[in-house]
Write an enzyme that holds these catalytic residues in place. Structure first.
Site, mmCIF file in Angstrom:
data_model
loop_
_atom_site.group_PDB
_atom_site.id
_atom_site.type_symbol
_atom_site.label_atom_id
_atom_site.label_comp_id
_atom_site.label_asym_id
_atom_site.label_seq_id
_atom_site.Cartn_x
_atom_site.Cartn_y
_atom_site.Cartn_z
ATOM 1 N N ASP A 1 -3.276 -17.956 1.613
ATOM 2 C CA ASP A 1 -4.196 -18.586 1.212
ATOM 3 C C ASP A 1 -4.913 -19.731 2.136
ATOM 4 O O ASP A 1 -6.214 -19.818 2.065
ATOM 5 C CB ASP A 1 -4.021 -19.155 -0.187
ATOM 6 C CG ASP A 1 -2.726 -19.856 -0.179
ATOM 7 O OD1 ASP A 1 -1.998 -19.716 0.831
ATOM 8 O OD2 ASP A 1 -2.257 -20.621 -1.165
ATOM 9 N N TYR B 1 0.738 -1.305 0.111
ATOM 10 C CA TYR B 1 -0.028 0.078 0.098
ATOM 11 C C TYR B 1 1.003 1.127 0.063
ATOM 12 O O TYR B 1 0.396 2.217 -0.143
ATOM 13 C CB TYR B 1 -0.938 0.128 1.263
ATOM 14 C CG TYR B 1 -2.000 -1.223 1.190
ATOM 15 C CD1 TYR B 1 -2.370 -1.731 0.208
ATOM 16 C CD2 TYR B 1 -2.720 -1.398 2.271
ATOM 17 C CE1 TYR B 1 -3.365 -2.515 0.055
ATOM 18 C CE2 TYR B 1 -3.915 -2.210 2.374
ATOM 19 C CZ TYR B 1 -4.226 -3.016 1.287
ATOM 20 O OH TYR B 1 -5.124 -3.673 1.215
ATOM 21 N N LYS C 1 3.151 -15.254 2.617
ATOM 22 C CA LYS C 1 3.354 -16.117 1.112
ATOM 23 C C LYS C 1 4.616 -16.328 0.988
ATOM 24 O O LYS C 1 4.967 -15.942 -0.207
ATOM 25 C CB LYS C 1 2.398 -15.326 0.402
ATOM 26 C CG LYS C 1 2.057 -15.659 -0.905
ATOM 27 C CD LYS C 1 0.860 -16.897 -0.653
ATOM 28 C CE LYS C 1 0.809 -17.644 -2.199
ATOM 29 N NZ LYS C 1 -0.167 -18.770 -2.034
#
Ligand code: NAD
Length: 353
Positions: free
Chosen positions: A220, A138, A188
């Site tokens: 996930d 971001y 991840k």
């Protein structure tokens, strides 16, 4: 204890008024609380042409804690981006260096039927998600949209400095120590170098907290496990973008968005405390918003900034008490319970307190 009170827009003033009633009870009992109110969001734009007026920022910097309602509304949607209410919120978080966002997902047994999951999956759920709030994709540079090889490409940069991971790790381990001593770090790392570093730093910091059991999960899988068996988690810590998504998913486990508080803390535990929901323009001015998320945000203020756990427990118990009395605002109302307005709910919490 100096508190900057920023009601904001929409239902913000209605729900913050109930939380202020709670603070006033504590003040009447002798707590040294000073409160000063200032506009933010659309109200800031209306008052000073800026969603974060200088005077509001100054007041918030000087305060020990900030209590915020919500910002935004359809009347501000056509403004230029820098003038939109949400920009005021992003800026105050950045200006006050509030890098650790704490989002509990808690389900009172009486409200289990309000969840979209089966009651036995979520009943007595008590989970804390710690989301890093000022870094990641971001904020990473470079970012933009440009023409390459004759077509437009959009790009952002996922970036974490070691020090950014370390400081949020310390917050998360500290919280896990006060809870069930189990911390799950979500990343991840199988695909992203940024996550690989995140994981390495988490493992390094874990050496300072030998009592906390650290585990790792890919994002996930974490999304799936949160819906499948959320009670397996005690405390979770993750980066900005993964935390944004996971914490919204977790909030739905507990049925109503009107029940969930949040805290955003800096290095010295100074913080901004706010409900996770928005300004709810559809119910603004009808005295029907649920003020409990905002009142529970005051409990978080006592727990994390004022380190007064007894008062935090007392406020949370008062909320439990009104729920077990069967009092419900319309968002959590079911057959057989008593529907009350926003201000009646505030009065009931004050009485229970
Ligand atoms: P919202 O959270 O305001 O509302 C979503 C739904 O939940 C609505 O039906 C609303 O009535 C209901 N709801 C929300 N809070 C409630 C409460 N306390 N009691 C009872 N019902 C409640 O989200 P939205 O409709 O997507 O956004 C409305 C505005 O709020 C937009 O301008 C958005 O940008 C802004 N927003 C602000 C924040 C914030 O200030 N932190 C967060 C999200 C959205």
């Amino acid at each position: 204890m100096k508190i900057a009170v920023l009601p904001g827009d929409g239902i913000g003033p209605e729900i913050v008024a109930q939380a202020v009633k709670v603070l006033e009870v504590l003040r009447a009992e002798g707590a040294k609380i000073e409160m000063e109110t200032a506009p933010i969001g659309g109200a800031g734009y209306d008052a000073a042409g800026d969603p974060l007026p200088d005077a509001t920022l100054k007041l918030s910097r000087e305060a020990d804690a900030v209590l915020l309602g919500a910002v935004g509304g359809p009347q501000y949607d056509a403004l230029d981006r820098p003038l939109r209410p949400e920009r005021g919120l992003l800026r105050i978080r950045k200006e006050l260096n509030l890098f650790a966002n704490l989002r509990p997902a808690l389900l009172y047994p009486e409200l289990a039927s309000a969840s979209s999951l089966k009651p036995d999956v979520v009943s007595n759920l008590d989970l804390m998600i710690v989301r890093e709030l000022t870094g990641d994709v971001y904020f990473g540079q470079p970012r933009g949209i440009e023409v390459r090889n004759g077509e437009r490409v959009g790009f952002n940069t996922m970036l974490y400095a070691e020090s950014e991971v370390r400081r949020v790790a310390h917050v998360a381990f500290g919280i896990a120590m006060k809870r069930g001593k189990k911390l799950c770090s979500v990343d991840k790392a199988n695909v992203l170098e940024c996550s690989e570093l995140w994981k390495e730093v988490m493992i390094e910091v874990s050496k300072d907290y030998p009592e906390v059991e650290l585990s790792h999960m890919y994002v996930d899988n974490a999304a799936m496990q949160l819906i499948r068996a959320p009670k397996q988690f005690d405390t979770m810590v993750t980066g900005n973008i993964f935390g944004d998504i996971l914490s919204d998913a977790a909030s739905m486990l507990s049925g109503s968005i009107g029940m969930l508080p949040s805290a955003s803390l800096d290095e010295n535990n100074k913080g901004m405390f706010e409900p996770i929901h928005g300004s709810a323009p559809d119910i603004t001015g009808k005295n029907m918003a649920n003020p409990l998320a905002t009142i529970l945000s005051v409990a978080m203020m006592y727990r994390y900034t004022f380190a007064d756990l007894a008062t935090a427990d007392r406020i949370e118990n008062a909320v439990k008490n009104v729920i077990s009395q069967g009092l419900r605002t319309s968002d959590i109302w079911t057959d057989g319970t008593q529907k009350v307005s926003c201000s009646e709910m505030g009065d009931a919490v004050v009485k229970a307190l």
